[in-house]
Design an enzyme around this catalytic site. Structure first.
Site, PDB file in Angstrom:
ATOM      1  N   ASP A  36       0.836  -1.209   0.000  1.00  0.00           N
ATOM      2  CA  ASP A  36       0.000   0.000   0.000  1.00  0.00           C
ATOM      3  C   ASP A  36       0.870   1.259   0.000  1.00  0.00           C
ATOM      4  O   ASP A  36       2.014   1.237   0.456  1.00  0.00           O
ATOM      5  CB  ASP A  36      -0.902  -0.035   1.245  1.00  0.00           C
ATOM      6  CG  ASP A  36      -2.108   0.879   1.090  1.00  0.00           C
ATOM      7  OD1 ASP A  36      -2.323   1.418  -0.013  1.00  0.00           O
ATOM      8  OD2 ASP A  36      -2.837   1.054   2.087  1.00  0.00           O
ATOM      9  N   ASN A  84     -10.167  -3.269  -6.610  1.00  0.00           N
ATOM     10  CA  ASN A  84      -9.421  -2.220  -7.330  1.00  0.00           C
ATOM     11  C   ASN A  84     -10.084  -1.816  -8.660  1.00  0.00           C
ATOM     12  O   ASN A  84      -9.785  -0.758  -9.211  1.00  0.00           O
ATOM     13  CB  ASN A  84      -7.966  -2.650  -7.592  1.00  0.00           C
ATOM     14  CG  ASN A  84      -7.092  -2.606  -6.357  1.00  0.00           C
ATOM     15  OD1 ASN A  84      -6.112  -3.336  -6.250  1.00  0.00           O
ATOM     16  ND2 ASN A  84      -7.420  -1.747  -5.391  1.00  0.00           N
TER      17      ASN A  84
HETATM   18  C1  FPP Z   1      -1.818   0.294  -3.305  1.00  0.00           C
HETATM   19  O1  FPP Z   1      -1.382   1.612  -3.325  1.00  0.00           O
HETATM   20  C2  FPP Z   1      -1.247  -0.464  -4.415  1.00  0.00           C
HETATM   21  C3  FPP Z   1      -1.956  -1.078  -5.407  1.00  0.00           C
HETATM   22  C4  FPP Z   1      -3.412  -1.037  -5.486  1.00  0.00           C
HETATM   23  C5  FPP Z   1      -1.306  -1.783  -6.507  1.00  0.00           C
HETATM   24  C6  FPP Z   1      -0.018  -2.451  -6.173  1.00  0.00           C
HETATM   25  C7  FPP Z   1       0.655  -2.742  -7.454  1.00  0.00           C
HETATM   26  C8  FPP Z   1       1.981  -2.632  -7.662  1.00  0.00           C
HETATM   27  C9  FPP Z   1       2.966  -2.326  -6.605  1.00  0.00           C
HETATM   28  C10 FPP Z   1       2.521  -2.902  -9.002  1.00  0.00           C
HETATM   29  C11 FPP Z   1       2.436  -4.376  -9.206  1.00  0.00           C
HETATM   30  C12 FPP Z   1       3.514  -4.906  -9.997  1.00  0.00           C
HETATM   31  C13 FPP Z   1       3.855  -6.207 -10.066  1.00  0.00           C
HETATM   32  C14 FPP Z   1       5.012  -6.607 -10.871  1.00  0.00           C
HETATM   33  C15 FPP Z   1       3.120  -7.284  -9.372  1.00  0.00           C
HETATM   34  P1  FPP Z   1      -2.473   2.760  -3.385  1.00  0.00           P
HETATM   35  O2  FPP Z   1      -2.630   3.190  -4.795  1.00  0.00           O
HETATM   36  O3  FPP Z   1      -3.732   2.313  -2.757  1.00  0.00           O
HETATM   37  O4  FPP Z   1      -1.788   3.859  -2.544  1.00  0.00           O
HETATM   38  P2  FPP Z   1      -2.545   4.995  -1.699  1.00  0.00           P
HETATM   39  O5  FPP Z   1      -3.325   4.280  -0.640  1.00  0.00           O
HETATM   40  O6  FPP Z   1      -1.418   5.795  -1.153  1.00  0.00           O
HETATM   41  O7  FPP Z   1      -3.404   5.753  -2.659  1.00  0.00           O
END
Ligand code: FPP
Length: 253
Positions: A36, A84
């Site tokens: 996250d 998501n």
């Molecule tokens: C949460 O951060 C993250 C995700 C929803 C996606 C995670 C995906 C990756 C790290 C890339 C994946 C790549 C591979 C190779 C598997 P957020 O967007 O919710 O962050 P925030 O809460 O700060 O908005």
């Protein structure tokens, strides 16, 4: 065969060195990570959210190798949840593109590093090209033995359990034979050990539909550090914390 033996020896030497260097008393067999904070990391730098996901993807590679070096058997990463899809279309599209690129680019490298790719989640609703890439990566790495990288993609714990129930009914499983172990055989993680340690970055304190069944007795570790900055040192700090826990599994010590 000799190559595999040499690789195993090198792996265990690396693991021993890491244990000594970081003073770790125990390394979890299965580590599961809720990655996250990509968006917050980007916002804090005046960058678009997708730049955060991009940096997050680069970090997946670092942490995968850090886990393999320490002797972790399974690393599960929460790459895209069933929830998501509710994000704006351009972010969903961006995340899918990042994943597609990563799978095509990293599969060969993971294969060279003897890492097996496993997918948890559903490929329904995913583009045919991406679904094919996932399957190709899983097939390419199927016989690797150093570590399993389990990518939870289009994954939700409740959806997984519903899928398992549908599979059991479709196979005509006898209700009398439904045990916890039998249910485990129908989950997307069949054959993998349950997670010992669930790590969540960026400070939130919730499970967000992640490995609901499997994490029943996992230890939980939360850190305020956002995922793109969660490096090897942070990971081993979490392992050190894990090593100090007393796991009772509901019983007494
Ligand atoms: C949460 O951060 C993250 C995700 C929803 C996606 C995670 C995906 C990756 C790290 C890339 C994946 C790549 C591979 C190779 C598997 P957020 O967007 O919710 O962050 P925030 O809460 O700060 O908005």
């Amino acid at each position: 065969m000799a190559v595999a033996a040499a690789q195993k020896r090198a792996d265990s030497e690396t693991a021993e060195r890491i244990l000594a260097e970081y003073g770790l008393s125990a390394v979890p067999r299965h580590v599961a990570i809720i990655m996250d904070g990509n968006g917050r990391w980007a916002r804090a730098r005046g960058m678009p959210r997708l730049a955060g996901h991009h940096a997050g993807r680069e970090n997946v590679r670092r942490i995968t190798m850090a886990c393999a070096d320490a002797g972790v058997e399974v690393l599960t990463i929460y790459a895209f949840s069933t929830e998501n899809w509710r994000r704006p279309a351009d972010e969903v599209w961006g995340l899918m593109s990042l994943l597609a690129e990563a799978i095509d680019r990293e599969a060969a490298d993971l294969n060279r590093n003897n890492v097996r790719i496993h997918h948890s989640g559903s490929l329904d609703g995913i583009s045919a090209a991406l679904a094919k890439s996932v399957q190709r990566a899983v097939d390419l790495t199927a016989s690797n033995t150093r570590m399993v990288l389990n990518v939870a993609f289009n994954y939700g714990g409740r959806a997984e359990i519903a899928r398992a129930v549908r599979r059991m009914l479709a196979q005509g499983v006898d209700p009398e034979g439904i045990t916890e172990e039998r249910i485990g055989e129908f989950l997307d993680t069949a054959g993998l050990p349950d997670p010992d340690l669930v790590i969540r970055t960026a400070g939130e304190m919730r499970l967000s539909n992640f490995l609901l069944w499997q994490a029943a007795y996992a230890e939980y570790y939360a850190t305020p550090v956002c995922w793109p900055e969660f490096g090897r040192e942070e990971l081993y700090r979490a392992f050190a914390d894990f090593g100090r826990r007393t796991r009772r599994f509901g019983g007494l010590v």
